[in-house]
Design an enzyme around this catalytic site. Structure first.
Site, PDB file in Angstrom:
ATOM      1  CG  ASP A 279      27.124  -3.402  20.276  1.00  0.00           C
ATOM      2  OD1 ASP A 279      25.886  -3.483  20.334  1.00  0.00           O
ATOM      3  OD2 ASP A 279      27.725  -3.091  19.229  1.00  0.00           O
TER       4      ASP A 279
HETATM    5  C1  BGC Z   1      24.984  -2.799  17.165  1.00  0.00           C
HETATM    6  C2  BGC Z   1      24.715  -1.526  17.931  1.00  0.00           C
HETATM    7  C3  BGC Z   1      23.253  -1.411  18.261  1.00  0.00           C
HETATM    8  C4  BGC Z   1      22.836  -2.636  19.040  1.00  0.00           C
HETATM    9  C5  BGC Z   1      21.400  -2.611  19.498  1.00  0.00           C
HETATM   10  C6  BGC Z   1      24.378  -3.998  17.845  1.00  0.00           C
HETATM   11  O1  BGC Z   1      24.469  -5.131  17.056  1.00  0.00           O
HETATM   12  O2  BGC Z   1      26.375  -2.975  17.015  1.00  0.00           O
HETATM   13  O3  BGC Z   1      25.161  -0.427  17.171  1.00  0.00           O
HETATM   14  O4  BGC Z   1      23.012  -0.234  18.993  1.00  0.00           O
HETATM   15  O5  BGC Z   1      23.036  -3.777  18.228  1.00  0.00           O
HETATM   16  O6  BGC Z   1      20.499  -2.707  18.481  1.00  0.00           O
END
Ligand code: BGC
Length: 723
Positions: A279
């Protein structure tokens, strides 16, 4: 440009991957593991394109978390994506295309309901079709890969990210997982109208303590295997191309460093051949969690655990070479990670069509078929919680309505908090939806900021439609609430309008299911609409006016108060509820029961279920029996009922939930019509992860039953014999 087997689309993907891998330098391999931000290009175009030429990054993320909810300010530029891609495929040594990823969670220009709402449809086929329309739209603007579906099981509605989740049940979530994977990816990979999917956040992130985002999670091994992992296993079996490792610490091991979960379980035990992306900065966060002292150590932990691609931090780029040289990491892991990423690129058909035809978007975005699907899914996603004296659908005799509250004319808010591409001016507001659907009636409104103006306008009408709910800025990532309640002022507004003696219809557009004591006390009807997307107003008007019927069922329990959390239907049975029988209360000052239970939702007609019977009272652990019953629409209107199949395993090697959903069917019936519904029961419905630490059916008696919500009685007994 180098040619070879990897360029030959007629060759098996494994051969193409092996051939390409054999031609790559170590630097090029490490490059494939990195994902850079969209903004890096804007900051320094020529340095960025030099990096692309050198094969430095395998992927580019076209989203920033901070953009979630910004209402289209971060629109895609197909020409820019094509320019970068041309440099990658024409000017880098091997011409490996870049994988463009974006959070296309539940909509693109046509925005569908948020997952927490669409789960309520209990209609995976429709969800699949909707997400395939989303894939067609997003891919027409150059996106290859979406970071969806989110499959975090949730038990705490304070957590702002419940809006992204299919709810509290592993079976429903698994069905939605398969629907989403098939919808986004298509039944076959490689169509240029599809997206690679990404199941997230692996795993357990939904258990954030206190509902505070990013907080510690503490799932036991038993709960992890029986509740949290099944949707991910279902996604893996459905062929999801990728998964995302979560931010959370899980019982002392941040999941982004969990070898047991990723390298051993997902890639080993399940033999899943997709790739894992971190993530946003979740490898960086290993330092914050205190399990790595610096970026080198964090890289070692994350890569050892099995994360193949790193989102944004650059740790892999800077450290993997040295870690292989020092012998701390085998070079075979690098080959494995790169092969998985290349496989995804071949699956997406990127070597055959790396760039996007800029004219495609014009004929794809907001295609009438997509809009019609969005109306249908929005309609089926609403849950009718209360309907005193059949206040809904609105009586044809009523002519003048006051449409009030913060959501009466709202547009952007219906798009929900994880929406990058929906345009507020393309959203149908509730007021507009009503006026268009019933031009012969009068709908008046007032400025929602003045409650006294609302009361004044209400007095002029025969019926009040009060549209309340959280805005999209009050939920989502990093936005949790401490008290489960509507935003300040709304309870008072409901009570003030409820005191007028008119029929009061409350439409709740919150992204989650919140209790409202004022609505319970004053409303004639409560329709939970949720965040329904661009077609919200059209769908809500259809249901209110009776042009369509509600059929949604709650994917998550609604507690009576914050203090009841966590409260979910598939709780373990409690010893003292048996020993104390009537003396067991749970709380001194609060009932133990929820306000509305999982699986609950009303329609405009009534149904009965008769003659529940099993084809046999016994089965062997590898056998099968059939459960059947007759469903009848006993009311005067058409409707759809979701027949839900629950089981209980009363005596087992570990304690088991009092009931568990194991099947459902959504059936539409005309008034007076009947249909026989059947459910096949095999080991898949009866097995669980027990004391021997693997999935198996334990012989013995099971109790079963069909019903319309999670309070369904379980009248049948099935005895499973040892095979
Ligand atoms: C979130 C994810 C997301 C990623 C990219 C993160 O902060 O937890 O769910 O896909 O950002 O935008």
């Amino acid at each position: 440009m180098i040619t070879g087997v990897f360029r030959d689309a007629s060759r098996p993907l494994a051969e193409r991957v092996a051939d390409l891998l054999s031609r790559m330098t170590r630097e090029e391999k490490i490059g494939q593991l990195g994902q850079v931000r969209m903004s890096d290009y804007e900051k320094n175009r020529s340095a960025y394109l030099d990096g692309v030429r050198a094969g430095k990054w395998g992927s580019r993320i076209l989203a920033e978390t901070a953009w979630a909810g910004d209402g289209g300010a971060s629109a895609l530029k197909v020409e820019q994506l094509n320019e970068i891609q041309r440099v990658a495929v024409e000017e880098s040594r091997l011409g490996i295309p870049i994988l463009y990823g974006r959070d296309v969670i539940y909509g693109h220009r046509t925005v569908f309901p948020i997952p927490h709402s669409y789960a309520a449809s209990f209609n995976p086929d429709l969800v699949q079709r909707a997400l395939s329309a989303v894939a067609a739209e997003a891919s027409s603007e150059g996106v290859h890969w979406t970071f969806s579906p989110m499959l975090d099981l949730v038990r705490d509605p304070r957590w702002g990210r419940v809006i992204e989740s299919p709810g509290e049940d592993p079976y429903l979530s698994s069905r939605m997982a398969v629907a989403a994977v098939r919808g986004f990816q298509g039944e076959q990979f490689g169509g240029d109208k599809s997206l690679l999917a990404c199941a997230k956040h692996f795993a357990g992130y939904g258990g954030a303590e206190g509902g505070r985002d990013y907080d510690t999670t503490e799932w036991t091994d038993n709960t992890l295997h029986n509740m949290i992992l099944p949707p991910f296993r279902a996604a893996a079996k459905a062929g999801v191309a990728s998964m995302m490792a979560g931010f959370n610490d899980l019982g002392g091991t941040p999941v982004s460093s969990s070898r047991a979960l990723m390298r051993d379980w997902l890639k080993g035990e399940l033999d899943w051949n997709g790739f894992i992306v971190s993530d946003w900065g979740s490898i960086f966060d290993l330092i914050g969690h205190g399990v790595a002292g610096d970026e080198r150590a964090a890289t070692l932990r994350a890569f050892t655990a099995g994360i193949d691609m790193e989102m944004i931090a650059g740790f892999y780029e800077r450290n993997i070479g040295a870690l292989i040289d020092s012998g701390e990491m085998p070079a075979t892991w690098l080959d494995d990670a790169v092969s998985r990423i290349l496989l995804a690129k071949f699956r997406a058909g990127l070597f055959e069509h790396p760039c996007t035809d800029p004219s495609r978007a014009a004929t794809t975005l907001r295609h009438p078929d997509h809009v019609a699907l969005a109306v249908e899914l929005a309609t089926q996603s609403m849950v009718l919680l209360k309907n005193k004296n059949n206040s809904l659908p609105l009586a044809p005799t009523l002519k003048k309505f006051a449409v009030l509250g913060p959501y009466a004319e709202a547009r952007r808010e219906h798009l929900g908090s994880w929406c990058l591409d929906g345009r507020p001016n393309e959203v149908t507001s509730i007021l507009d939806g009503l006026r268009t659907a019933a031009p012969e009636k009068e709908f008046i409104t007032a400025n929602a900021a003045f409650s006294d103006a609302c009361v004044d306008v209400a007095r002029q009408a025969e019926c009040v439609i009060l549209c309340v709910g959280e805005s999209h800025l009050r939920n989502g990532e990093n936005k949790s609430i401490a008290e489960l309640a509507l935003p300040p002022g709304q309870e008072q507004l409901i009570a003030a309008l409820g005191g007028l003696g008119l029929s009061l219809i409350v439409v709740d557009c919150s992204g989650r299911y919140l209790p409202s004591p004022a609505a319970e006390a004053h409303a004639s009807a409560i329709l939970h609409a949720g965040c329904l997307g661009t077609e919200a107003g059209t769908a809500i008007a259809r249901v209110l006016l009776g042009h369509a019927y509600p059929s949604g069922k709650l994917p998550m329990t609604i507690p009576r108060s914050t203090g009841q959390i966590p409260l979910y239907y598939n709780r373990k049975t409690v010893g003292k509820t048996v020993t104390f029988v009537d003396r067991y209360r749970g709380y001194e000052e609060q009932l133990l029961t929820p306000l509305y239970r999982f699986g609950y939702g009303l329609g405009y007609t009534t149904f009965t279920l008769a003659n529940q019977q099993l084809s046999a009272a016994t089965m062997s652990a590898d056998g099968a029996v059939t459960l059947r019953a007759t469903l009848t629409n006993t009311g005067a209107r058409a409707g759809a009922e979701v027949v839900q199949f629950y089981i209980c395993d009363p005596v087992a090697s570990t304690s088991r939930p009092g009931r568990e959903l194991k099947g459902f069917q959504r059936v539409e019936l005309a008034p007076g019509a009947s249909r026989v519904v059947t459910f096949k029961i095999t080991a898949a419905e009866l097995e669980f992860y027990g004391a021997r630490f693997h999935w198996e059916v334990e012989p013995g008696e099971f109790r079963l039953g069909l019903g319309f919500d999670s309070a369904a009685p379980l009248p049948l007994t099935l005895t499973v014999m040892a095979s």
